[in-house]
Design a protein around this motif. Sequence first.
Motif, short mmCIF file in Angstrom:
data_model
loop_
_atom_site.label_atom_id
_atom_site.label_comp_id
_atom_site.label_asym_id
_atom_site.label_seq_id
_atom_site.Cartn_x
_atom_site.Cartn_y
_atom_site.Cartn_z
N UNK A 229 62.77 58.83 31.56
CA UNK A 229 62.65 57.76 30.57
C UNK A 229 61.19 57.34 30.45
N UNK A 230 60.60 57.61 29.29
CA UNK A 230 59.19 57.28 29.05
C UNK A 230 59.08 55.79 28.76
N UNK A 231 58.20 55.14 29.50
CA UNK A 231 58.09 53.67 29.45
C UNK A 231 57.21 53.20 28.29
N UNK A 232 57.70 52.23 27.56
CA UNK A 232 56.87 51.56 26.56
C UNK A 232 56.97 50.07 26.78
N UNK A 233 55.93 49.36 26.38
CA UNK A 233 55.88 47.91 26.61
C UNK A 233 57.13 47.22 26.07
N UNK A 234 57.71 46.36 26.89
CA UNK A 234 58.88 45.60 26.47
C UNK A 234 60.20 46.31 26.73
N UNK A 235 60.13 47.58 27.19
CA UNK A 235 61.38 48.31 27.50
C UNK A 235 61.96 47.79 28.81
N UNK A 236 63.28 47.86 28.89
CA UNK A 236 63.98 47.57 30.14
C UNK A 236 64.64 48.87 30.61
N UNK A 237 64.40 49.25 31.85
CA UNK A 237 64.95 50.50 32.39
C UNK A 237 65.68 50.19 33.70
N UNK A 238 66.92 50.69 33.80
CA UNK A 238 67.76 50.36 34.96
C UNK A 238 67.81 51.49 35.98
N UNK A 239 67.83 51.09 37.24
CA UNK A 239 68.09 52.03 38.33
C UNK A 239 69.29 51.49 39.11
N UNK A 240 70.50 51.94 38.76
CA UNK A 240 71.68 51.46 39.49
C UNK A 240 71.58 51.87 40.97
N UNK A 241 72.34 51.18 41.80
CA UNK A 241 72.29 51.42 43.23
C UNK A 241 72.61 52.88 43.58
N UNK A 242 71.93 53.38 44.59
CA UNK A 242 72.13 54.71 45.16
C UNK A 242 71.81 55.84 44.17
N UNK A 243 71.00 55.56 43.15
CA UNK A 243 70.52 56.60 42.23
C UNK A 243 69.15 57.08 42.69
N UNK A 244 68.96 58.38 42.74
CA UNK A 244 67.61 58.92 43.04
C UNK A 244 66.67 58.48 41.93
N UNK A 245 65.47 58.03 42.32
CA UNK A 245 64.50 57.64 41.29
C UNK A 245 63.07 57.85 41.76
N UNK A 246 62.21 58.22 40.81
CA UNK A 246 60.77 58.35 41.08
C UNK A 246 60.03 57.88 39.83
N UNK A 247 58.76 57.51 40.00
CA UNK A 247 57.94 57.13 38.86
C UNK A 247 56.71 58.02 38.83
#
Length: 351
Positions: free
Chosen positions: A131-149
């Motif tokens: 998910x490419x981030x843009x100003x004002x976006x909301x991005x969710x990481x539900x529990x126990x989901x692998x995630x990196x930035x």
Amino acid sequence: MKTEAKKANEDLDRLLRQKWMSGTWRLNREERPLDPATTVKPHLWKWADIYDALLQARDRIGIARGSAERRAIRLVNPGMAETEMTSHTMLFAFQLIQAGELAPAHRHTMTAIRFILQGKGGYTNVEGQKMVMEEGDLILTPQWNWHEHAHEGKEPMIWIDGLDVPLIKALQVISFEPYPGTRIPVKDSPHLAPHYGMTRPVASTSEALPRPLHYHWRDTHLSLRHLAEREPHPFDGVALEYVNPLTAGPTLPTLSCWVQMLPPATRTQVHRHTSTTIYHAFYGSGTTVINGEPFHWDKGDTFVVPLWSWHEHANRSATEDAVLFSMNDAPVLKAFGLYREEGQGESHIGL
Ligand code: 1HN
């Protein structure tokens, strides 16, 4: 006689204590208050201080697997100095990532939200969904989901991290696992990607439910403008909750995110509720009065309204809109029938 009875009671208390028991007659007033009592303090952090802290951390803290995996500055509530949390249920932090950096993959039982403040070209990968981030976006990481930035742009990216860390800690179910590989593979083949927004590639064989984890500012902004044409909510102004379209419920099981607009020179009425809210001034300037104390905010400032505190908001500008992004723990209280709300139906802020 009296002292003898007192001594007998003390003997009983001691006996019980030795056997890991205790009598309920020992409960004191503080344990049975009429109104919810909180140790969370109302507090405001200025953007200049948050930004300065981020720039200092940018120059001093490198991010890498096994050392500092994230470069984030937490907001510590003055009532929670030992735990370094923003409220008794939530943690609010600001994260900075530079071009070319990777905040390595992991997963945890805490749920996270990101609200994007600055920069272009950064993205977060949640379970292969890039998910490419843009100003004002909301991005969710539900529990126990692998995630990196990661960041493929130029200027540093800055965003808000909101998590339910203290709640999960209180339930004593924190689990944290580093990703076994280096990078989470991006699912970009039409056969793997379950969903592209509201469409699905016809070649896809996946019947997986879509994962609506990304709320774009362009959509949120339009919704706010539409809602602004109607009568504002007496206590919350022009307010939207980010819903989970699969459940019609709150943003996440433990956290609800809102965005609200206060039109120029408007104010809301005083109310209080048993949920706690952390507000971030996305733009504009205003004043929030919490239990009679005014907190003046400008773009980037962030403040906490503790549970059961009387509060009201006003836009201080006569010409510009003000927009507040916020995160609250109301889903937890509502799930257990503990959500209560009271309105005074008046406003004390003179404009
Ligand atoms: C976390 O995993 C992130 O993934 C940010 O970016 C902040 C604060 C406490 C615990 C985990 C992230 C965090 C965090």
